[in-house]
Write a protein that holds these residues in place. Structure first.
Motif, PDB file in Angstrom:
ATOM      1  N   ARG A   1      -2.946  19.838  -2.607  1.00 52.36           N
ATOM      2  CA  ARG A   1      -2.361  18.596  -2.063  1.00 52.36           C
ATOM      3  C   ARG A   1      -3.223  17.416  -2.517  1.00 52.36           C
ATOM      4  NH1 ARG A   1      -1.403  19.174   4.214  1.00 52.36           N
ATOM      5  NH2 ARG A   1      -0.116  17.326   3.755  1.00 52.36           N
TER       6      ARG A   1
ATOM      7  N   GLU B   1      -2.704  14.557  -3.987  1.00 56.93           N
ATOM      8  CA  GLU B   1      -2.320  13.186  -3.671  1.00 56.93           C
ATOM      9  C   GLU B   1      -2.734  12.823  -2.245  1.00 56.93           C
ATOM     10  OE1 GLU B   1       1.755  12.432  -4.378  1.00 56.93           O
ATOM     11  OE2 GLU B   1       1.567  12.411  -6.559  1.00 56.93           O
ATOM     12  N   HIS B   2      -2.466  13.730  -1.298  1.00 55.69           N
ATOM     13  CA  HIS B   2      -2.852  13.462   0.088  1.00 55.69           C
ATOM     14  C   HIS B   2      -4.365  13.435   0.230  1.00 55.69           C
ATOM     15  CE1 HIS B   2       1.026  13.591   2.268  1.00 55.69           C
ATOM     16  NE2 HIS B   2       1.418  14.340   1.255  1.00 55.69           N
TER      17      HIS B   2
ATOM     18  N   GLY C   1      -5.609  10.161  -1.310  1.00 54.51           N
ATOM     19  CA  GLY C   1      -5.160   9.060  -0.455  1.00 54.51           C
ATOM     20  C   GLY C   1      -5.996   8.960   0.810  1.00 54.51           C
TER      21      GLY C   1
ATOM     22  N   SER D   1      -1.515  12.649   7.622  1.00 53.54           N
ATOM     23  CA  SER D   1      -0.389  12.997   6.757  1.00 53.54           C
ATOM     24  C   SER D   1       0.798  12.058   6.917  1.00 53.54           C
ATOM     25  CB  SER D   1       0.028  14.449   7.013  1.00 53.54           C
ATOM     26  OG  SER D   1       1.105  14.810   6.183  1.00 53.54           O
TER      27      SER D   1
ATOM     28  N   MET E   1      -0.084   8.775   5.189  1.00 52.65           N
ATOM     29  CA  MET E   1      -0.151   8.893   3.745  1.00 52.65           C
ATOM     30  C   MET E   1       1.229   9.103   3.126  1.00 52.65           C
ATOM     31  SD  MET E   1      -3.179   8.209   3.341  1.00 52.65           S
ATOM     32  CE  MET E   1      -2.870   8.148   1.584  1.00 52.65           C
ATOM     33  N   THR E   2       2.126   9.735   3.858  1.00 54.73           N
ATOM     34  CA  THR E   2       3.491   9.894   3.342  1.00 54.73           C
ATOM     35  C   THR E   2       4.148   8.543   3.143  1.00 54.73           C
ATOM     36  OG1 THR E   2       3.717  12.054   4.422  1.00 54.73           O
ATOM     37  CG2 THR E   2       5.743  10.915   3.790  1.00 54.73           C
TER      38      THR E   2
ATOM     39  N   HIS F   1       2.509   6.797   0.176  1.00 59.42           N
ATOM     40  CA  HIS F   1       2.944   7.353  -1.105  1.00 59.42           C
ATOM     41  C   HIS F   1       4.342   6.893  -1.469  1.00 59.42           C
ATOM     42  CE1 HIS F   1      -0.176  10.803  -0.690  1.00 59.42           C
ATOM     43  NE2 HIS F   1      -0.649   9.830  -1.434  1.00 59.42           N
ATOM     44  N   TRP F   2       5.228   6.827  -0.480  1.00 58.28           N
ATOM     45  CA  TRP F   2       6.575   6.326  -0.766  1.00 58.28           C
ATOM     46  C   TRP F   2       6.522   4.873  -1.241  1.00 58.28           C
ATOM     47  CZ3 TRP F   2      10.848   8.728  -1.796  1.00 58.28           C
ATOM     48  CH2 TRP F   2      11.077  10.011  -1.292  1.00 58.28           C
TER      49      TRP F   2
ATOM     50  N   PHE G   1       3.963   3.455  -2.680  1.00 59.19           N
ATOM     51  CA  PHE G   1       3.344   3.467  -4.012  1.00 59.19           C
ATOM     52  C   PHE G   1       4.359   3.857  -5.090  1.00 59.19           C
ATOM     53  CE2 PHE G   1       1.500   6.416  -7.169  1.00 59.19           C
ATOM     54  CZ  PHE G   1       0.813   5.486  -7.932  1.00 59.19           C
ATOM     55  N   ARG G   2       5.149   4.892  -4.814  1.00 59.32           N
ATOM     56  CA  ARG G   2       6.142   5.336  -5.799  1.00 59.32           C
ATOM     57  C   ARG G   2       7.183   4.250  -6.059  1.00 59.32           C
ATOM     58  NH1 ARG G   2       6.421  10.897  -6.864  1.00 59.32           N
ATOM     59  NH2 ARG G   2       4.845  12.119  -5.763  1.00 59.32           N
TER      60      ARG G   2
ATOM     61  N   THR H   1       4.853   8.621 -12.170  1.00 55.55           N
ATOM     62  CA  THR H   1       3.952   9.115 -11.129  1.00 55.55           C
ATOM     63  C   THR H   1       3.968  10.623 -10.988  1.00 55.55           C
ATOM     64  OG1 THR H   1       5.687   8.858  -9.444  1.00 55.55           O
ATOM     65  CG2 THR H   1       4.177   7.007  -9.782  1.00 55.55           C
TER      66      THR H   1
END
Length: 434
Positions: free
Chosen positions: A57, A59-60, A63, A139, A142-143, A146-147, A149-150, A160
């Motif tokens: 994991r 990315e998590h 992050g 988590s 960070m979710t 990440h959304w 960021f994407r 990505t």
């Protein structure tokens, strides 16, 4: 000193400790040896298993590290700024910036990251449980991050998604093999041999059987149309245990005879070879294309439980034979027993040159001497010379390419049998010495 100021300074100190923790943990968890963690997990180490789950994991993990690190650094800077502004006014902003930059750089970045880099495996096992808890707790946050960021990356056309690059992984393995430390003395030769073996294993998928097979010119075969007694006599005189038999034409192989099956059948016939039933000692020939990779052929040998295959080209013409031993020798080097016919190979000369048989493979030369001769399109040194010369050279002709001076020493019919090879640097040194 009032209590509020003391509490603030203690808070800044604790934040610097947390900054060092996050920075060191980031370095340790990213620089940790993945093969070693895998081995520890296999042995039942729970912390190693946690490290591996965190790496999965990634990315998590990154992050969480960045979130925690930036949070404590910014908060520490804010507290320092408030304290210094209270004592020095607007100039406190400058003092706080200089002081916190120096403190964070030394104690929050350089020292912990240097220690973590040198003790990555040990530190990663220590901090893994803590970071596993942080990743789980943060988590949801960070979710969302990440959304976001994407979405931003998509607007700017930034890719990505992480894609596994098998070629890059292979090159990483090659680099790790090259960086494997050599030990002085007798161990140096052993380390070099181990390194060559590991490189050969990685090359199995890229080398075709045509590069390691025994050419049909050198394959021992028996004409099956002869009397059985003659066949038996020739088989007993041969140093090989598996012998192809042909009828009408050498390209028309009807089967492969194993010496053990032959002896059993003769014994069953009371030792009289004239009563031999040839079909009972022959196994169906196994034909494979010359473009088969060594890795695929190795798997095929294991799957079929066979050690011998006949190599044919795209037109079905017999090119040679390849055995399980040929593939193993590609990995570990020559394997000779008391029955092997020792081939003509490489002969060092006093002047530093080498007299090389034309059928010596380029891969063997590169592996033995650490040379870098191209071995992707040509199997032997003679094949390379003919390709570069664009003709079949005569004895005495000299060529220079790929850093070597090559003199044709022997030729039989259209075959180059011997070549004298001299490295250009060695040849220049010899000329200068005279």
């Amino acid at each position: 000193m009032d209590i509020a100021l003391l509490a603030t300074l203690v808070g800044i100190l604790l934040l610097l400790v947390l900054s060092a923790f996050f920075s060191g943990s980031e370095t340790a968890l990213t620089a940790v040896s993945r093969p070693r963690m895998h081995q520890l997990e296999v042995k039942g180490n729970r912390r190693a298993r946690t490290v591996n789950r965190l790496r999965e994991r990634e990315e998590h993990l990154l992050g969480t590290v960045l979130l925690g690190n930036n949070l404590v650094n910014i908060l520490a800077s804010a507290l320092a700024t408030s304290v210094l502004i209270a004592h020095f006014g607007e100039a406190g902003v400058v003092y706080a910036t200089l002081a916190m930059t120096l403190l964070v750089l030394l104690f929050g970045e350089m020292l912990p990251k240097t220690y973590a880099f040198r003790n990555a495996d040990r530190l990663a096992l220590v901090v893994a449980p803590v970071f596993h808890l942080l990743v789980v707790v943060l988590s949801p946050v960070m979710t969302v991050v990440h959304w976001a960021f994407r979405a931003i990356a998509y607007l700017f056309g930034v890719e990505t998604d992480r894609r596994e690059d098998s070629a890059a992984n292979i090159e990483e393995l090659r680099g790790a093999i090259e960086l494997h430390p050599e030990q002085a003395g007798d161990g140096e030769e052993r380390e070099g041999h181990q390194r060559a073996m590991l490189h050969s294993i990685l090359d199995l998928a890229d080398v075709d059987v045509s590069m390691v097979m025994r050419h049909r010119r050198d394959v021992f075969m028996i004409d099956a149309s002869q009397p059985t007694r003659a066949i038996v006599e020739q088989a007993l005189e041969s140093p090989y245990t598996r012998i192809p038999l042909w009828r009408d034409s050498p390209d028309d192989v009807i089967g492969v005879m194993h010496a053990r099956a032959l002896l059993r059948e003769i014994q069953a016939r009371d030792g009289n070879p004239d009563n031999l039933v040839l079909d009972r000692v022959l196994t169906p020939p196994w034909f494979i294309p010359d473009t088969t990779s060594l890795l695929d052929q190795l798997h095929a040998f294991r799957r079929r439980r066979e050690h011998f295959a006949l190599v044919v080209d795209e037109y079905g013409a017999l090119m040679g034979v390849v055995t399980l031993e040929d593939i193993l020798e590609e990995i570990v080097g020559d394997i000779s027993d008391e029955h092997d016919v020792v081939p003509v190979g490489v002969y060092p000369q006093r002047d530093g040159s080498f007299v090389v048989a034309g059928d010596v493979t380029l891969r063997d030369l590169n592996r033995r001497f650490g040379w870098d001769l191209p071995d992707q399109d040509f199997a032997t040194i003679a094949g390379l010379v003919i390709h570069e010369a664009r003709l079949i050279p005569e004895v005495g002709q000299i060529f220079s390419f790929y850093g070597f001076r090559l003199e044709i020493v022997g030729r039989q019919s259209n075959r180059i049998t011997q070549i004298r090879m001299t490295e250009m640097a060695a040849a220049d040194d010899a000329t200068a010495a005279t």
